[in-house]
Design a protein around this motif. Structure first.
Motif, PDB file in Angstrom:
ATOM      1  N   THR A  59       0.847  -1.192   0.000  1.00  9.15           N
ATOM      2  CA  THR A  59       0.000   0.000   0.000  1.00  9.15           C
ATOM      3  C   THR A  59       0.882   1.240   0.000  1.00  9.15           C
ATOM      4  OG1 THR A  59      -0.059  -0.119   2.399  1.00  9.15           O
ATOM      5  CG2 THR A  59      -1.936  -1.055   1.215  1.00  9.15           C
ATOM      6  N   VAL A  60       0.399   2.291  -0.630  1.00  7.40           N
ATOM      7  CA  VAL A  60       1.185   3.519  -0.691  1.00  7.40           C
ATOM      8  C   VAL A  60       0.292   4.740  -0.479  1.00  7.40           C
ATOM      9  CG1 VAL A  60       2.456   5.041  -2.263  1.00  7.40           C
ATOM     10  CG2 VAL A  60       3.060   2.647  -2.139  1.00  7.40           C
ATOM     11  N   GLY A  61       0.810   5.676   0.288  1.00  4.67           N
ATOM     12  CA  GLY A  61       0.186   6.999   0.430  1.00  4.67           C
ATOM     13  C   GLY A  61       1.239   8.039   0.097  1.00  4.67           C
ATOM     14  N   GLU A  96       2.678  11.659  -0.306  1.00 11.24           N
ATOM     15  CA  GLU A  96       2.433  13.071   0.036  1.00 11.24           C
ATOM     16  C   GLU A  96       3.081  13.929  -1.041  1.00 11.24           C
ATOM     17  OE1 GLU A  96       3.654  13.741   4.258  1.00 11.24           O
ATOM     18  OE2 GLU A  96       3.998  11.588   4.171  1.00 11.24           O
ATOM     19  N   PRO A 119      -3.036  12.081   0.092  1.00 13.28           N
ATOM     20  CA  PRO A 119      -4.244  11.261   0.053  1.00 13.28           C
ATOM     21  C   PRO A 119      -4.180  10.172   1.114  1.00 13.28           C
ATOM     22  CG  PRO A 119      -2.681  10.435  -1.536  1.00 13.28           C
ATOM     23  CD  PRO A 119      -1.972  11.540  -0.781  1.00 13.28           C
ATOM     24  N   ILE A 120      -5.309   9.541   1.395  1.00 14.22           N
ATOM     25  CA  ILE A 120      -5.292   8.337   2.223  1.00 14.22           C
ATOM     26  C   ILE A 120      -4.707   7.212   1.363  1.00 14.22           C
ATOM     27  CG2 ILE A 120      -6.738   6.660   3.438  1.00 14.22           C
ATOM     28  CD1 ILE A 120      -8.757   8.974   3.829  1.00 14.22           C
ATOM     29  N   PHE A 121      -3.914   6.369   1.986  1.00 13.28           N
ATOM     30  CA  PHE A 121      -3.211   5.337   1.209  1.00 13.28           C
ATOM     31  C   PHE A 121      -4.154   4.323   0.583  1.00 13.28           C
ATOM     32  CE2 PHE A 121      -3.770   3.497   5.365  1.00 13.28           C
ATOM     33  CZ  PHE A 121      -3.947   2.144   5.144  1.00 13.28           C
ATOM     34  N   ASN A 160       4.882   6.767   1.440  1.00 18.49           N
ATOM     35  CA  ASN A 160       4.578   5.943   2.615  1.00 18.49           C
ATOM     36  C   ASN A 160       4.187   4.564   2.121  1.00 18.49           C
ATOM     37  OD1 ASN A 160       4.405   7.947   5.097  1.00 18.49           O
ATOM     38  ND2 ASN A 160       3.571   8.969   3.295  1.00 18.49           N
ATOM     39  N   TRP A 161       4.887   3.547   2.616  1.00 19.96           N
ATOM     40  CA  TRP A 161       4.764   2.203   2.026  1.00 19.96           C
ATOM     41  C   TRP A 161       4.568   1.152   3.107  1.00 19.96           C
ATOM     42  CZ3 TRP A 161       7.764  -2.233   2.539  1.00 19.96           C
ATOM     43  CH2 TRP A 161       7.703  -3.176   1.504  1.00 19.96           C
ATOM     44  N   SER A 162       3.634   0.264   2.888  1.00 15.76           N
ATOM     45  CA  SER A 162       3.474  -0.848   3.824  1.00 15.76           C
ATOM     46  C   SER A 162       2.971  -2.088   3.079  1.00 15.76           C
ATOM     47  CB  SER A 162       2.520  -0.465   4.950  1.00 15.76           C
ATOM     48  OG  SER A 162       2.620  -1.423   5.979  1.00 15.76           O
ATOM     49  N   ASN A 192      -2.055  -5.383   8.594  1.00 19.06           N
ATOM     50  CA  ASN A 192      -0.864  -4.658   8.161  1.00 19.06           C
ATOM     51  C   ASN A 192       0.359  -5.393   8.712  1.00 19.06           C
ATOM     52  OD1 ASN A 192       1.292  -2.950   7.789  1.00 19.06           O
ATOM     53  ND2 ASN A 192       0.275  -1.124   8.583  1.00 19.06           N
ATOM     54  N   ARG A 203       9.734  11.551  15.509  1.00 20.81           N
ATOM     55  CA  ARG A 203       9.946  11.617  14.076  1.00 20.81           C
ATOM     56  C   ARG A 203      11.383  11.993  13.796  1.00 20.81           C
ATOM     57  NH1 ARG A 203       5.420  12.277  10.923  1.00 20.81           N
ATOM     58  NH2 ARG A 203       3.629  11.761  12.162  1.00 20.81           N
ATOM     59  N   ARG A 233      12.960  13.710  10.713  1.00 21.10           N
ATOM     60  CA  ARG A 233      12.638  14.295   9.410  1.00 21.10           C
ATOM     61  C   ARG A 233      13.809  14.225   8.434  1.00 21.10           C
ATOM     62  NH1 ARG A 233       7.504  14.788   8.381  1.00 21.10           N
ATOM     63  NH2 ARG A 233       6.322  15.344  10.219  1.00 21.10           N
ATOM     64  N   ASN A 268       3.810   2.152  11.578  1.00 23.26           N
ATOM     65  CA  ASN A 268       3.291   0.915  10.974  1.00 23.26           C
ATOM     66  C   ASN A 268       3.527   0.908   9.472  1.00 23.26           C
ATOM     67  OD1 ASN A 268       1.531   2.826  10.109  1.00 23.26           O
ATOM     68  ND2 ASN A 268      -0.294   1.917  11.019  1.00 23.26           N
ATOM     69  N   LYS A 269       4.492   1.706   9.031  1.00 21.89           N
ATOM     70  CA  LYS A 269       4.816   1.838   7.602  1.00 21.89           C
ATOM     71  C   LYS A 269       6.198   2.449   7.487  1.00 21.89           C
ATOM     72  CE  LYS A 269       2.884   6.515   7.237  1.00 21.89           C
ATOM     73  NZ  LYS A 269       2.646   6.881   8.625  1.00 21.89           N
ATOM     74  N   GLU A 281       8.458   5.318   5.456  1.00 28.03           N
ATOM     75  CA  GLU A 281       8.298   6.528   4.668  1.00 28.03           C
ATOM     76  C   GLU A 281       9.589   6.740   3.872  1.00 28.03           C
ATOM     77  OE1 GLU A 281       6.636   9.691   6.986  1.00 28.03           O
ATOM     78  OE2 GLU A 281       7.136  11.202   5.495  1.00 28.03           O
TER      79      GLU A 281
HETATM   80  P1  ADP Z   1       2.980  12.923   7.929  1.00 25.91           P
HETATM   81  O1  ADP Z   1       4.080  11.987   7.550  1.00 25.91           O
HETATM   82  O2  ADP Z   1       3.017  14.187   7.123  1.00 25.91           O
HETATM   83  O3  ADP Z   1       2.867  13.170   9.378  1.00 25.91           O
HETATM   84  P2  ADP Z   1       0.706  11.029   8.080  1.00 25.91           P
HETATM   85  O4  ADP Z   1       1.314  10.303   9.207  1.00 25.91           O
HETATM   86  O5  ADP Z   1      -0.676  11.563   8.260  1.00 25.91           O
HETATM   87  O6  ADP Z   1       1.597  12.230   7.502  1.00 25.91           O
HETATM   88  O7  ADP Z   1       0.654  10.013   6.875  1.00 25.91           O
HETATM   89  C1  ADP Z   1       1.178  10.287   5.658  1.00 25.91           C
HETATM   90  C2  ADP Z   1       0.679   9.305   4.620  1.00 25.91           C
HETATM   91  O8  ADP Z   1       0.908   7.974   5.045  1.00 25.91           O
HETATM   92  C3  ADP Z   1      -0.808   9.408   4.274  1.00 25.91           C
HETATM   93  O9  ADP Z   1      -0.945   9.475   2.892  1.00 25.91           O
HETATM   94  C4  ADP Z   1      -1.339   8.100   4.820  1.00 25.91           C
HETATM   95  O10 ADP Z   1      -2.476   7.637   4.133  1.00 25.91           O
HETATM   96  C5  ADP Z   1      -0.150   7.178   4.589  1.00 25.91           C
HETATM   97  N1  ADP Z   1      -0.251   5.900   5.293  1.00 25.91           N
HETATM   98  C6  ADP Z   1      -0.756   5.657   6.522  1.00 25.91           C
HETATM   99  N2  ADP Z   1      -0.754   4.318   6.766  1.00 25.91           N
HETATM  100  C7  ADP Z   1      -0.249   3.709   5.664  1.00 25.91           C
HETATM  101  C8  ADP Z   1      -0.023   2.350   5.272  1.00 25.91           C
HETATM  102  N3  ADP Z   1      -0.303   1.339   6.073  1.00 25.91           N
HETATM  103  N4  ADP Z   1       0.491   2.121   4.042  1.00 25.91           N
HETATM  104  C9  ADP Z   1       0.792   3.137   3.216  1.00 25.91           C
HETATM  105  N5  ADP Z   1       0.604   4.415   3.537  1.00 25.91           N
HETATM  106  C10 ADP Z   1       0.085   4.720   4.724  1.00 25.91           C
END
Ligand code: ADP
Ligand code: MG
Length: 697
Positions: A189-191, A193, A274-276, A322-324, A332, A433, A435, A444-445, A447
């Motif tokens: 899965t990927v989200g 940013e 977006p939501i992943f 973001n990858w899981s 997950n 975090r 950065r 749980n993923k 980045e």
């Molecule tokens: P930030 O890193 O800016 O704090 P978030 O923690 O809200 O942002 O998440 C950033 C991205 O990670 C979003 O697009 C979210 O959908 C995605 N994300 C969250 N869980 C997963 C997952 N299991 N697999 C892939 N992407 C995920």
């Protein structure tokens, strides 16, 4: 604002629409193809095509297009109308199963890295039923893969689907050993940013550099940059807010889960996340998102910049991948759970990623290499060009105690006390975090943060999926048939972590100490594209992709060539644009201003010998010297571009552009920027950094 749930996906031929409109049998057959990859019968395809067409026409469509992702990095489309002539000279609207399934664009105009001679122009696009058809700008868009007449892959989508298949097969093998009998499919899965800049359209149009290359090749810094940290998460300006609302709506209609929007670090810089979702959908959605960002900006009289480094002196734009990995039963696999120390399944998947990233650092670096991204990596605004991983203190401690055979005392998340009664208590995250890390575990993923803003995310995810599939395959090979599974797993986790922990770094990746430390650890530091790219075709990498049937060796060589060529062409366009701007605009502008200063000085003198013209004379002197210096540096670029024709080897050419042409461009720019600062703004031919970065209100 309209009703969002109703709006969402209204322009997508999705599950709901299919169920509503397709005959039951057809729906079932199509589902079998989508979910299990069963071959599609032409009769079924005919019914699907006809239903799609009716639906599209109801939504105002007149055309359809196969929509694909060739190796240019952008998407491609060729629109055909639904019209079919009838005997009586009229037309009816038709769309057949054959047209849905297969298209034949002329493949010779897309990059193929020598895979296909121009006389073998035929290429095929084939419907990818795993991604939904959608409506864009009056056309029914059908997501497709793209290959040559002889079957070589010419797009980014096919290898991505293959890599997803590979990681699924190997992960399921491993899950069976842990006693999971239910999972039949594992998806990554990927989200992503997405960062971007917004500037006024009429200002953009006055800059040749932005128009031709997407970035400013000249431009003196504005008095204010990002030093006050007042833009990040700052109040969103009215026009930008209107833009973001409009964009959200467009994306929701297309079934894209636009979720988070905020201002970024640099002035005029923003982010949308977006939501992943599953990786192939996330890839399509990210491509559509980038296109809509530009289109909606134009509607609002603005231009959206997706280049990695549009402006010097302030942050460039990236994309966090973001990858899981999760199962079709909804688990997950990178979720540590309450007790990660005893969660061997999680730890095994975790060390698989650690080993993969360590062994294939070079590939991951290559996957984000581009001329644009060379401006960011290692420039203290993005992670360095060195691959490393952030695990956080807790996970690192867990793995360390496992290796040392010590109990882990597990002082995990603690409560956060704000010292204010009214604020509810909340738990601190187990890891802070970081950065600065290029590849950070975030709960749980992972980045992956090295991606440039304009990249097609297919490439990094093809690499990630294949690399991890390989690790899972090796683990499954080692564990299948062992006598004591629990013991063997723990041993394997310990061994893997011990051998690959050099890739883990929880400190500040921006520091000089890290560069030295990484070198001691034997990690790669591939600073630029020409330095990184040769590793694409290293023996071990070719073996990896051949073994998993994601790329053939020929396809890899061709991709290597294409990436080099793209780099060379990009730098060549930039250099030519610099010359054009220098000769046609900048040098004449300086002459005009000097003439006006001279006129003023002479007029003053004519008026009275008492009046001083010292300021004018000094400026004339300064600008004339700078102008001469600038002109010489421009001549140098000219001379270098003539030399280029003597170099035929693509790698050598890339080295030459990176090593000779690029520094010469930087040198010329420095002088131009100094002149800009000494000039009357009326005479300078382009809008300034201040105007570009601060004019959207
Ligand atoms: P930030 O890193 O800016 O704090 P978030 O923690 O809200 O942002 O998440 C950033 C991205 O990670 C979003 O697009 C979210 O959908 C995605 N994300 C969250 N869980 C997963 C997952 N299991 N697999 C892939 N992407 C995920
Ligand atoms: Mg992030």
């Amino acid at each position: 604002m309209s009703n969002v749930p109703e709006l969402f996906g209204s322009l997508v031929f999705n599950e709901t629409t299919m169920k509503e409109r397709l005959p039951k049998q057809t729906y079932k057959a199509l589902q079998k193809t989508m979910k299990e990859g069963a071959p599609l019968d032409i009769n079924v395809a005919n019914i699907v095509a006809n239903t799609m067409k009716d639906w599209a026409i109801e939504h105002g469509c007149t055309h359809y297009t196969h929509w694909f992702q060739p190796m240019t990095g952008v998407t491609a489309e060729k629109h055909d109308s639904f019209i079919t002539p009838t005997d009586d000279g009229n037309v009816i609207m038709e769309f057949s199963g054959k047209e849905l399934i297969k298209g034949e664009p002329d493949a010779s105009s897309f990059p193929s890295g020598g895979l296909r001679a121009t006389f073998e122009a035929r290429g095929y696009t084939a419907w990818d039923p795993t991604s939904y058809a959608f409506i864009k700008d009056g056309s029914l868009c059908i997501p497709t893969v793209f290959c040559s007449y002889t079957g070589e892959v010419l797009d980014k989508k096919t290898p991505l689907l293959r890599s997803m298949e590979r990681i699924s097969v190997e992960a399921v093998r491993l899950l069976r050993l842990f006693g999971d009998t239910e999972t039949t499919r594992v998806n990554t899965t990927v989200g992503p940013e997405q960062e971007y800049f917004l500037i006024e359209k009429d200002i953009f149009d006055k800059r040749k550099d932005l128009t031709y290359t997407g970035r400013t090749l000249y431009g003196a810094r504005a008095p204010k940059g990002q030093e006050l940290d007042d833009h990040y998460f700052g109040k969103i300006k009215a026009r930008v807010s209107e833009y973001m609302k409009d964009l959200d709506e467009e994306l929701w209609k297309l079934g894209i889960y636009a979720k988070t929007k905020h201002n970024e670090v640099a002035p005029a810089q923003h982010e949308l996340a977006p939501i992943f979702t599953t990786t192939n959908l996330a890839t399509d959605h990210n491509q559509i998102m980038m296109e809509m960002m530009k289109r909606v900006a134009n509607r609002h009289g603005m231009e959206c910049l997706l280049h990695e480094k549009p402006f010097a002196g302030v942050n460039g734009s990236g994309k966090h991948n973001n990858w899981s990995i999760s199962t079709n039963t909804g688990r997950n696999l990178l979720e540590p759970g309450k007790n990660p120390y005893n969660n061997h399944e999680f730890l095994l998947f975790l060390v698989a990623v650690i080993k993969g990233v360590d062994e294939y650092q070079d590939l991951l670096r290559v996957s984000v290499a581009s001329a644009g991204n060379d401006h960011r990596l290692g420039a203290n605004e993005a992670p360095p060009a060195i691959m490393s991983m952030f695990l956080g203190d807790d996970l690192t401690a867990i793995l360390d105690s496992l290796v040392e055979g010590k109990e882990y005392d597990g002082a995990q998340s603690t409560k956060m006390d704000m010292g204010v009664e009214a604020i509810p208590e909340f738990k601190k995250d187990a890891t802070d975090r970081n950065r600065t890390s290029p590849f950070a575990f975030t709960g749980n993923k992972f980045e992956f943060r090295m991606l440039g803003s304009s990249v097609n995310i297919a490439c990094p995810n093809i690499m990630l999926n294949t690399i991890i599939a390989e690790q899972l395959a090796e683990f499954a090979d080692a564990l299948e048939g062992v006598e004591n599974f629990d013991e063997a797993v723990v041993e394997l986790i310990k061994k893997t972590y011990t051998e690959h922990k050099r890739i883990v770094f929880n400190g500040n990746n921006y520091s000089d100490e890290w560069v030295a430390e990484a070198e001691r650890r034997g990690l790669y530091n591939l600073r630029t594209l020409p330095e990184a790219l040769p590793h694409y075709i290293d023996e071990k990498n070719i073996e990896l992709f051949s073994k998993h049937k994601v790329y053939t060796p020929i396809e890899m060589h061709s991709r290597y060539e294409i990436l080099l060529e793209e780099y060379v062409k990009t730098l060549n366009i930039e250099a030519l644009t610099m010359l054009d701007m220098a000769k046609k605009d900048i040098i004449p502008a300086v002459s005009k201003y000097v003439k006006s200063l001279t006129d003023t000085a002479l007029a003053k003198k004519a008026l009275s010998a008492e009046i001083t013209a010292e300021v004018e004379v000094e400026l004339i002197n300064k600008l004339s010297k700078l102008q001469l210096c600038f002109s010489k540096r421009i001549d140098k670029i000219d001379a270098l571009l003539i030399k280029v024709s003597d170099i035929s080897d693509m790698q050598e050419l890339a080295n030459f552009y990176g090593g000779e042409v690029f520094p010469a461009m930087q040198e010329a720019r420095a002088v131009a920027d100094e002149m800009e600062m000494s000039m009357d703004a009326e005479f300078w031919p382009y809008p300034s950094y201040g105007q570009m970065l601060y004019s959207v209100k």
